[in-house]
Write an enzyme that holds these catalytic residues in place. Structure first.
Site, PDB file in Angstrom:
ATOM      1  CE  LYS A  13      -2.098  -0.997   3.849  1.00 22.01           C
ATOM      2  NZ  LYS A  13      -1.412  -2.181   4.455  1.00 22.01           N
ATOM      3  NE  ARG A  88      -3.948  -0.833  10.445  1.00 19.40           N
ATOM      4  CZ  ARG A  88      -3.056  -0.494   9.829  1.00 19.40           C
ATOM      5  NH1 ARG A  88      -3.154   0.628   9.268  1.00 19.40           N
ATOM      6  NH2 ARG A  88      -1.907  -1.507  10.110  1.00 19.40           N
ATOM      7  NE  ARG A 127       7.519  -3.080   5.899  1.00 14.99           N
ATOM      8  CZ  ARG A 127       6.080  -2.808   6.005  1.00 14.99           C
ATOM      9  NH1 ARG A 127       5.508  -2.842   4.654  1.00 14.99           N
ATOM     10  NH2 ARG A 127       5.547  -2.669   7.083  1.00 14.99           N
ATOM     11  NE  ARG A 161       6.470   0.081   9.888  1.00 13.87           N
ATOM     12  CZ  ARG A 161       5.406  -0.253   9.636  1.00 13.87           C
ATOM     13  NH1 ARG A 161       5.005   0.409   8.489  1.00 13.87           N
ATOM     14  NH2 ARG A 161       4.112  -0.681  10.221  1.00 13.87           N
ATOM     15  NE  ARG A 172       2.521  -4.259  11.344  1.00  8.00           N
ATOM     16  CZ  ARG A 172       3.669  -4.172  10.704  1.00  8.00           C
ATOM     17  NH1 ARG A 172       4.668  -4.624  10.884  1.00  8.00           N
ATOM     18  NH2 ARG A 172       3.434  -3.314   9.849  1.00  8.00           N
TER      19      ARG A 172
HETATM   20  P1  AMP Z   1       0.819   0.845   9.609  1.00  8.92           P
HETATM   21  O1  AMP Z   1       2.190   1.576   9.116  1.00  8.92           O
HETATM   22  O2  AMP Z   1      -0.333   1.144   8.610  1.00  8.92           O
HETATM   23  O3  AMP Z   1       1.341  -0.635   9.281  1.00  8.92           O
HETATM   24  O4  AMP Z   1       0.460   0.865  10.885  1.00  8.92           O
HETATM   25  C1  AMP Z   1       1.440   0.573  11.880  1.00  8.92           C
HETATM   26  C2  AMP Z   1       0.801   0.602  13.246  1.00  8.92           C
HETATM   27  O5  AMP Z   1       0.057   1.509  13.608  1.00  8.92           O
HETATM   28  C3  AMP Z   1      -0.544  -0.640  13.292  1.00  8.92           C
HETATM   29  O6  AMP Z   1       0.060  -1.974  13.488  1.00  8.92           O
HETATM   30  C4  AMP Z   1      -1.147  -0.049  14.317  1.00  8.92           C
HETATM   31  O7  AMP Z   1      -0.595  -0.562  15.820  1.00  8.92           O
HETATM   32  C5  AMP Z   1      -1.064   1.401  14.246  1.00  8.92           C
HETATM   33  N1  AMP Z   1      -2.254   2.023  13.191  1.00  8.92           N
HETATM   34  C6  AMP Z   1      -2.121   2.517  11.915  1.00  8.92           C
HETATM   35  N2  AMP Z   1      -2.905   2.767  11.479  1.00  8.92           N
HETATM   36  C7  AMP Z   1      -4.187   2.452  12.341  1.00  8.92           C
HETATM   37  C8  AMP Z   1      -5.491   2.709  12.264  1.00  8.92           C
HETATM   38  N3  AMP Z   1      -6.297   2.989  11.123  1.00  8.92           N
HETATM   39  N4  AMP Z   1      -6.151   2.253  13.474  1.00  8.92           N
HETATM   40  C9  AMP Z   1      -5.671   1.770  14.454  1.00  8.92           C
HETATM   41  N5  AMP Z   1      -4.383   1.332  14.366  1.00  8.92           N
HETATM   42  C10 AMP Z   1      -3.543   1.806  13.509  1.00  8.92           C
END
Ligand code: AMP
Length: 215
Positions: A13, A88, A127, A161, A172
């Site tokens: 994404k 989400r 990554r 990360r 996740r």
């Molecule tokens: P991402 O970079 O999208 O993989 O997000 C990393 C982490 O941030 C996730 O594993 C969640 O802990 C938190 N997070 C990101 N976006 C959301 C969302 N829309 N709702 C809830 N938690 C989020």
């Protein structure tokens, strides 16, 4: 145009959103990036979110929806939005409808990147990104052309990360399956979902997204 890129962590994404930003001048709204910035700046939201993110669980709906509203308010009304990692949950999908309606925007496309879950752990744990410009790389699939030097900006520092480890990735993925995948029917019912093969070559995925945007 307002679009959602939907798919599990590691589906591509972020990469595809960056390409759309470069090509169309759209804006990427990644709640993950916003939360990581808040963690780094040690804001109240960051302090609350840090441990939750490290476990791979979801941050509260109210926090992420507020972040999205603020980002949209900071954009020109004619700039297109790419929602990456948001919504989400069903509550976030509902909040997004209200957030968009209040700003005279509407959702044009929900693009689902379909991927094979077994491949995701390998994709995610390998990554890393350039610390200066954010360009993404991968231990196995895309190393910088000159080792240790970013292809895009010449930076020499890279970062990973903290939640990109095998154990957190599994949480996740479980969160995605339990809470995010079930929101697809909401958008399916509106006839705005397009599914594309997220396992295809990155350029092919970009082509498929372009075809949807031009349809
Ligand atoms: P991402 O970079 O999208 O993989 O997000 C990393 C982490 O941030 C996730 O594993 C969640 O802990 C938190 N997070 C990101 N976006 C959301 C969302 N829309 N709702 C809830 N938690 C989020």
């Amino acid at each position: 145009m307002n679009i959602i890129l939907l798919g599990p962590p590691g589906a591509g994404k972020g990469t595809q959103a960056q390409r759309l930003v470069e090509k169309h001048g759209m804006r990427q709204l990644s709640t993950g990036d916003m939360l990581r910035a808040a963690v780094k700046a040690e804001t109240a939201i960051g302090l609350e979110a840090k441990a939750v993110m490290e476990r791979g669980e979801l941050v509260s709906d109210a926090i992420v929806s507020a972040l999205i509203g603020e980002e949209l308010d900071a954009m020109g009304p004619d700039t297109g939005a790419i929602f990456d990692g948001y919504p989400r949950t069903a509550a976030q999908a509902e909040a997004l409808d209200e957030i968009l309606a209040a700003r005279g925007r509407k959702l044009d496309h929900v693009i689902e990147l379909e991927v094979d879950e077994d491949a995701l752990v390998e994709r995610i744990t390998g990554r890393f990104t350039c610390a200066a410009c954010g360009k993404g790389y991968h231990d196995k699939f895309e190393q910088p052309k000159i080792p240790g030097t970013c292809d895009k900006c010449g930076g020499t520092e890279f970062k990973r990360r903290p939640d990109d480890n095998a154990e957190t990735v599994r949480t996740r993925l479980a969160e995605y399956r339990a809470k995010t995948a079930p929101i697809l029917p909401i958008y399916d019912a509106r006839g705005i979902v397009s599914k594309i093969d997220g396992m295809a070559d990155m350029d092919e995925v970009t082509g498929a997204i372009e075809a949807i945007l031009n349809s």
